[in-house]
Design a protein around this motif. Structure first.
Motif, short mmCIF file in Angstrom:
data_model
loop_
_atom_site.label_atom_id
_atom_site.label_comp_id
_atom_site.label_asym_id
_atom_site.label_seq_id
_atom_site.Cartn_x
_atom_site.Cartn_y
_atom_site.Cartn_z
N ASP A 44 -47.67 47.76 -11.23
CA ASP A 44 -47.84 48.42 -9.95
C ASP A 44 -46.52 48.46 -9.21
O ASP A 44 -46.14 49.42 -8.59
CB ASP A 44 -48.91 47.65 -9.16
N GLU A 79 -43.51 50.89 -10.19
CA GLU A 79 -43.51 52.26 -9.71
C GLU A 79 -42.74 52.39 -8.40
O GLU A 79 -42.06 53.37 -8.17
CB GLU A 79 -44.97 52.70 -9.55
N ASP A 80 -42.84 51.35 -7.62
CA ASP A 80 -42.09 51.50 -6.38
C ASP A 80 -40.64 51.06 -6.51
O ASP A 80 -39.83 51.34 -5.65
CB ASP A 80 -42.80 50.84 -5.20
N PRO A 123 -36.00 52.76 -9.58
CA PRO A 123 -34.57 52.72 -9.89
C PRO A 123 -34.14 51.36 -10.42
O PRO A 123 -33.37 51.28 -11.36
CB PRO A 123 -33.92 53.01 -8.55
N LYS A 153 -36.96 39.54 -5.63
CA LYS A 153 -37.28 40.85 -6.14
C LYS A 153 -36.43 41.16 -7.37
O LYS A 153 -35.51 40.44 -7.71
CB LYS A 153 -37.03 41.89 -5.07
N LYS A 157 -41.05 40.33 2.65
CA LYS A 157 -40.68 40.97 1.40
C LYS A 157 -41.11 42.42 1.41
O LYS A 157 -42.24 42.74 1.76
CB LYS A 157 -41.38 40.26 0.24
N PRO A 158 -40.22 43.27 1.02
CA PRO A 158 -40.59 44.68 1.02
C PRO A 158 -41.43 45.05 -0.19
O PRO A 158 -41.03 45.85 -1.01
CB PRO A 158 -39.23 45.39 0.99
N TRP A 159 -42.55 44.44 -0.30
CA TRP A 159 -43.42 44.73 -1.42
C TRP A 159 -44.61 45.52 -0.96
O TRP A 159 -44.91 45.59 0.21
CB TRP A 159 -43.93 43.45 -2.07
N ARG A 160 -45.32 45.98 -1.96
CA ARG A 160 -46.61 46.61 -1.65
C ARG A 160 -47.58 45.54 -1.18
O ARG A 160 -47.54 44.40 -1.62
CB ARG A 160 -47.18 47.26 -2.91
N MET A 161 -48.48 46.00 -0.37
CA MET A 161 -49.47 45.08 0.15
C MET A 161 -50.24 44.39 -0.97
O MET A 161 -50.50 43.19 -0.94
CB MET A 161 -50.44 45.85 1.03
N LYS A 162 -50.57 45.15 -1.98
CA LYS A 162 -51.40 44.61 -3.06
C LYS A 162 -50.68 43.45 -3.72
O LYS A 162 -51.26 42.41 -3.98
CB LYS A 162 -51.63 45.72 -4.08
N ARG A 211 -48.27 41.65 -2.49
CA ARG A 211 -48.15 40.50 -1.60
C ARG A 211 -49.46 39.75 -1.53
O ARG A 211 -49.50 38.52 -1.51
CB ARG A 211 -47.75 40.97 -0.20
N LEU A 212 -50.53 40.52 -1.52
CA LEU A 212 -51.83 39.89 -1.42
C LEU A 212 -52.07 39.00 -2.63
O LEU A 212 -52.53 37.86 -2.50
CB LEU A 212 -52.91 40.98 -1.34
N LEU A 248 -49.95 35.97 -2.39
CA LEU A 248 -50.43 35.07 -1.36
C LEU A 248 -51.61 34.27 -1.87
O LEU A 248 -51.67 33.05 -1.73
CB LEU A 248 -50.82 35.86 -0.12
#
Lengths: 951, 189
Positions: free
Chosen positions: A90, A93-94, A97, A149, A216-221, A223-224, A227
């Motif tokens: 997941d 994809e973000d 690069p 990261k 952290k500049p991550w997706r919520m998912k 991070r969740l 966590l």
């Protein structure tokens, strides 16, 4: 492309390290530096190449051993780790690069990457463990590194980061570098001890992760998931920590921490819910951008401060007096004198704060000088003085603290002009704007500013007729000085006249309120006048605005101080008058007592049987001053509200509705709608506050009036701005002006503190009114308290402390301390600058090393030798481009050597005086080679691929 | 993860608080606003996506020249259509919230400005950025010359390694010095 981005990635990492090194131990930092260099070289030049990485691997292997016991324990974490694998998909994809880069690095790494499957997606993170024992531990490692990261540098780098973040790693590293093998053996045996400590650290680390995860500049998912994982881990192992007696205590502590955190969060939620007008301000913000909103935020801040002042004044002075003091009419100072009683309830009299108003708790004169009042023995005079001084103390503290906080948040230490274009580009949009019209204005203003700055850059100084301009500026300043002086004189004149009027009765309404009217009118008329005069000067609008603000400030200040001096005159005459009355009344009392004891043959002195309303009394200058301030404040409120009503609302109505039947377009043409005058409003607010500070001591009720004013102002102005104003044509941004306003406030606070402290310390209080009556100085009340209420030794202590012999050394000491701190901060600033320069230099060097082929690199070095202050002085930076620029466009990298040499000579031949020259010229060649720049692209890449690191 | 119909469950709420810079009220408000964007029957599904068009009807985003980029950056959609789930939406608000750190903000700002998603701001990105900032109308547009000059000046200032593009660290370096980036990079519901 991958290579290039790889390089880019390196920069990023380099910076991160620079940032992080500073906050870890020195020893480790040192070692890490070595490593970093190794990593830098290794990473950039391809991983599978040299000896260096290999040796690092050994190092790594040691550590893996070291980790073995934990690895076992960590086995139960395998599952989460697996889960993370999916999760990364997941993620990938973000971070496309980065992943590409990771992949590239991976390829280079070659045979080392064993378990390719997972590695592929986890290349950034997973590499670290691979060198060691593989599988299980690898995953474990990976799970631990997950806090960081994606990171193409592989293990060295990953390691660095690790230990930047967690102490655990650091410790481990220490172990590994000193006596790794023995240590690890030992720990294998005595597992419980070390294991426990390690587990604890791990738990700590997880906790830290939980606390920082939002950064952290991550997706919520993702991070969740992290966590949850971390929380599960903490929950599982936290209980296992601590042993024997400690265990219970530990569990308790953990529980309490949890509760505390929860409480803190709830409290935070509660606090934010308590901040008033959030929605209102947001609405304004979205309509007018952050600058107008900054005024309202300032207003709200002001309201908060005044609320506290109000609490102090009313809680400690007014309410006790009302509840416990003598009631109205009991003593002369609390009674309206006989001759005024007829008119005391007239509306016009009350509006002038005479009559019943004058003899109420609102003013100084009403308070009695009894040392204690009521059953509680409340020391009112003392409390009065303390609140008066505390008001200043609190305000001073608050203003300074807010300023410090603002300065902290601002963090903008970048010199002006360093990044003008980039800032305009990257930070000029105000994301709060949610209104199409404002957005259009913003577009226009951004475009203008772009164009302006381009023009500025192109022709920095256009010298048309410098003499004419100078003459005009001098003329403008002369005119403005004249009008400032004129307004000052006018006020002085009016105050004098009002003293004359005070002795007469046949006054018209105008004559009575002349002073306030004149002052408000001056405040109304002068700023536009200044603006008109400022047209002559033809300054840049930004500079013009500053001048304008300065002038309005000077006007207000001048007016205020003229007013004060005139008031002092008045006070002095009142003091003389009072002296006469005092003497007369003392004489009369003496006579009375003498007669009384002679006639009645009784030495018991009974006060004369007189109605309190008939007693002769002094003028009570304190109340007079208080009344002046209250009147001034009230008239200020009236004028500013009327201005809004007429200047904005009526205008808006007329423009809106007459537009249907008018010969030109009123909305677009002449009258148009009003704009919200931020600076004027802020200055008005600041000066109003100054009057409150000055007047609050003589009129405790003034604070209450001010609170009401601010409260109504909030609603009224919010309404007015939304209903009648249009967004600025030039949308300013709030930026640092906040601290600018605070600075003004501080200045005003200081200026208003002076007269009040002066009166408290030097002028004798009135003999028959106010809490300090009968004392020769107001602060005598403190002395009295010390003498009577505190134990004797305290009195002597104070008398010693008040001794000049002690005070002078103390002052000297303070001055010395200030001097010392000042020089220390100066030194810090210098070293800060030095460090910054060094960092920049190091970074530049690193980049140059990486980006240039061998041949040009030598040239660059020469250049650096010849231009020692190349990176020391950012402003002449523009001189730099000429050297590297022509290379890619004009010559092949290989042949660059000579070409650049020439170029360099040219660049050196035109040093600073012509600094502008290269600036406007330099971008030229560059512009011709935009895009990904195929020329230099392969150059650095090749260099990186083969040559040894140029050191 | 149940972004259930009308109410967020308590655990999730506290987790969201842990994970974002938002307070409880803000999350609840965000949830309310987000649910309003969904049609009746959609609300009952978990992880419903709201299309970009629908998101852009929010007044907070309507006049933002970067609105589409913002949606694309925060979207987790596979089709790259910029649609947002509630969690994406929270991510967005968190990054734009008052208390978010400079680092987060600059990271996302970089991603927003990186129009072609290649990890650097090159000339094309900068040009698009300028066009976004100067509005759609022709009279506010810059001429080609001005544009070139402007982009050159920007690269001049911020492109430290002189590779013709601005990368993330260079970008952050520039941004971190700016006095008003943090105060203006905000969206509040």
């Amino acid at each position: 492309m991958p290579r290039k981005s790889d390089a880019a990635k390196m920069d990023e990492v380099g910076i991160e390290i620079d940032g992080e090194v500073s906050d870890s131990d020195d020893g480790v930092a040192q070692r890490r530096n070595n490593r970093r260099q190794a990593a830098g070289r290794g990473g950039a030049k391809g991983r599978g190449r040299g000896k260096k990485p290999a040796s690092d691997d050994e190092d790594e292997a040691d550590e893996e051993e070291d980790e073995a016991p934990r690895g076992r324990r960590g086995a139960n974490k395998k599952k989460p780790a697996k889960k993370r694998g999916d999760d990364d998909d997941d993620d990938s994809e973000d971070e496309a690069p980065k992943r590409k880069r990771g992949g590239a690095a991976n390829k280079k790494k070659g045979g080392k990457a064993q378990d390719s499957d997972e590695e592929d997606s986890d290349a950034p993170k997973g590499k670290k463990g691979r060198g060691g024992k593989g599988g299980k531990k690898g995953e474990k490692e990976e799970e631990e590194t997950k806090g960081k990261k994606g990171d193409a540098k592989g293990k060295d780098k990953g390691k660095d980061k690790d230990d930047d973040k967690d102490k655990k790693k650091k410790k481990k590293k220490d172990d590994s570098s000193s006596d790794s093998s023995s240590n690890s053996d030992e720990e294998e045996e005595s597992m419980s001890e070390g294991e426990m400590a390690r587990l604890m650290e791990e738990v700590e680390e997880k906790k830290k992760l939980i606390a920082n995860i939002r950064n952290k500049p991550w997706r919520m998912k993702r991070r969740l998931t992290h966590l949850k994982e971390a929380q599960a881990f903490v929950d599982k192992f936290e209980g296992a920590l601590g042993k024997g007696k400690g265990r219970k205590w530990y569990a308790y502590k953990v529980m309490m921490t949890k509760k505390w955190i929860k409480f803190q969060r709830d409290f935070e939620n509660f606090r934010t819910a308590c901040i008033p007008w959030e929605r209102k301000i947001k609405e304004v913000e979205s309509h007018f951008g952050s600058s107008v909103a900054s005024y309202f935020i300032f207003l709200r801040w002001m309201y908060g401060m005044n609320l506290v002042l109000f609490g102090f004044t009313f809680g400690l002075v007014v309410i006790p007096e009302v509840l416990m003091g003598l009631p109205y009419g009991s003593i002369p100072r609390k009674t309206v004198p006989r001759e005024e009683q007829d008119t005391a309830q007239d509306y016009s009299v009350l509006m002038d704060f005479n009559g019943y108003c004058k003899y109420s708790v609102l003013f100084y004169g009403f308070y009695n000088n009894e040392r204690t009042i009521g059953l509680l023995k409340f020391r009112l005079p003392l409390s009065y003085l303390m609140v008066g001084i505390g008001t200043f103390g609190y305000s001073l503290m608050l203003v300074i603290r807010t300023m410090a906080k603002n300065a902290d948040v601002g963090g903008g230490d970048g010199e002006e002009g360093e990044f003008t274009f980039a800032w305009k580009m990257f930070t000029s949009w105000d994301y709060l704007i949610g209104n199409a019209e404002t957005a259009d204005n913003k577009y226009a203003s951004i475009t203008t500013s772009f164009k302006e700055s381009i023009v500025d850059e192109q022709e920095n100084q256009k010298d048309e007729n410098i003499h004419l301009r100078r003459f005009l500026r001098v003329l403008a300043n002369f005119l403005i000085t004249c009008s400032l002086g004129g307004s000052g004189y006018l006020i002085y004149f009016v105050v004098k006249r009002s003293q004359e009027f005070a002795t007469r009765d046949d006054l018209s309404w105008y004559e009575k309120n002349e002073l306030e009217i004149i002052m408000s009118l001056l405040g109304l008329v002068c700023p536009p006048l200044f603006e008109t005069i400022a047209e002559l000067e033809d300054y840049h609008p930004r500079i013009g605005l500053k001048w304008q603000l300065g002038r309005i400030f000077a006007l207000f200040l001048g007016n205020l101080y003229t007013f004060l001096f005139a008031l002092f005159d008045e006070v002095n005459t009142k003091l003389e008058e009072e002296q006469a009355i005092k003497n007369a009344s003392i004489y009369a009392m003496k006579e009375y007592y003498a007669n009384y004891s002679r006639l009645m043959n009784d030495s018991e002195a009974t006060p004369p049987p007189m109605d309190p309303a008939d007693v002769i009394r002094g003028p009570c200058w304190e109340t007079a001053v208080g009344i002046e301030f209250v009147k001034l404040t009230v008239s200020d409120i009236q004028v500013s509200y009327l201005t809004i009503l007429i200047g904005d609302f009526a205008r808006a109505v007329i423009v809106r509705f007459l537009n249907y039947c008018w010969c030109w377009d009123l909305e677009a043409g002449f009258p148009s709608y009003g704009e919200f005058d931020i600076s004027g409003n802020v200055l008005g607010l600041v000066f109003n506050q100054g009057m409150i500070w000055m007047g609050a001591f003589y009129a405790p009720g003034l604070v209450g009036i001010n609170v009401l004013r601010l409260l109504s102002s909030m609603y009224y102005q919010c309404w007015a701005v939304m209903a009648t104003n249009v967004p600025h044509e030039r949308v300013f941004k709030a930026s640092k002006s906040n601290n600018f306003y605070m600075g003004l406030l501080l200045l005003v606070l200081f200026l208003s503190l002076l007269p009040v402290v002066y009166t408290i310390m030097t002028l004798p209080p009135s003999f028959d009114c106010g809490p300090f009556s009968g004392k020769s100085k107001m602060f005598d009340v403190v002395m009295e308290t010390i003498d009577l209420d505190l134990p004797a030794f305290m009195g002597t202590l104070f008398s010693y402390a008040a001794n000049p012999g002690l005070i002078i050394p103390a002052v000297l000491l303070m001055v010395l301390a200030i001097y010392y701190l000042n020089s220390v901060s100066e030194a810090y600033k210098n070293s800060n600058m030095e460090l910054k320069k060094k960092m920049q230099m190091a970074r530049d060097e690193e980049k140059n090393r990486r980006n240039n082929t061998d041949s040009t690199n030598q040239v660059m070095k020469d250049l650096e030798d010849l231009l020692p202050n190349r990176s020391l002085a950012p402003p002449p930076e523009p001189e730099k481009p000429p050297e590297p620029e022509p290379k890619p466009t004009k010559t092949k990298p290989g042949a660059a050597g000579k070409g650049v040499d020439l170029q360099k000579d040219v660049a050196l031949a035109s040093p600073n005086p012509n600094a502008r020259g290269p600036v406007s010229r330099a971008p030229g060649p560059r512009g011709q080679g935009p895009g990904p720049r195929p020329g230099p692209g392969p150059g650095p890449g090749r260099g990186r691929g083969r040559g040894p690191p140029p050191r | 993860m149940g972004t259930t119909a009308s109410q967020l469950d308590k655990d999730l709420l506290s987790e969201y608080q842990e994970l974002t810079f938002l307070t409880k009220q803000e999350i609840l408000l965000a949830h309310k606003r987000f649910s309003e964007l969904l049609s009746k029957d959609e609300r009952n599904f978990e992880n419903t996506r709201v299309s970009m068009e629908r998101i852009l009807t929010l007044p907070e985003l309507k006049s933002n020249p970067f609105r589409e980029r913002i949606c694309h950056v925060f979207s987790t959609s596979d089709q790259k259509n910029g649609s947002l789930t509630f969690e994406d939406f929270l991510d967005l608000l968190s990054a734009f919230s008052d208390s978010a750190t400079l680092e987060i903000k600059s990271h996302y700002a970089f991603r927003i400005f990186d129009f072609d998603d290649d990890g650097t701001l090159d000339c094309g990105d900068l040009e698009k950025l300028v066009n976004c900032l100067t509005g759609e109308t022709d009279d506010t547009r810059l001429t080609t010359d001005e544009m070139r000059q402007l982009i050159n000046n920007i690269l001049e200032e911020s492109d430290i390694d002189k590779d013709g593009t601005v990368n993330l660290s260079e970008f952050q370096h520039v941004i971190s010095r700016s006095p008003d980036f943090v105060s203006s990079f905000k969206i509040v519901l």
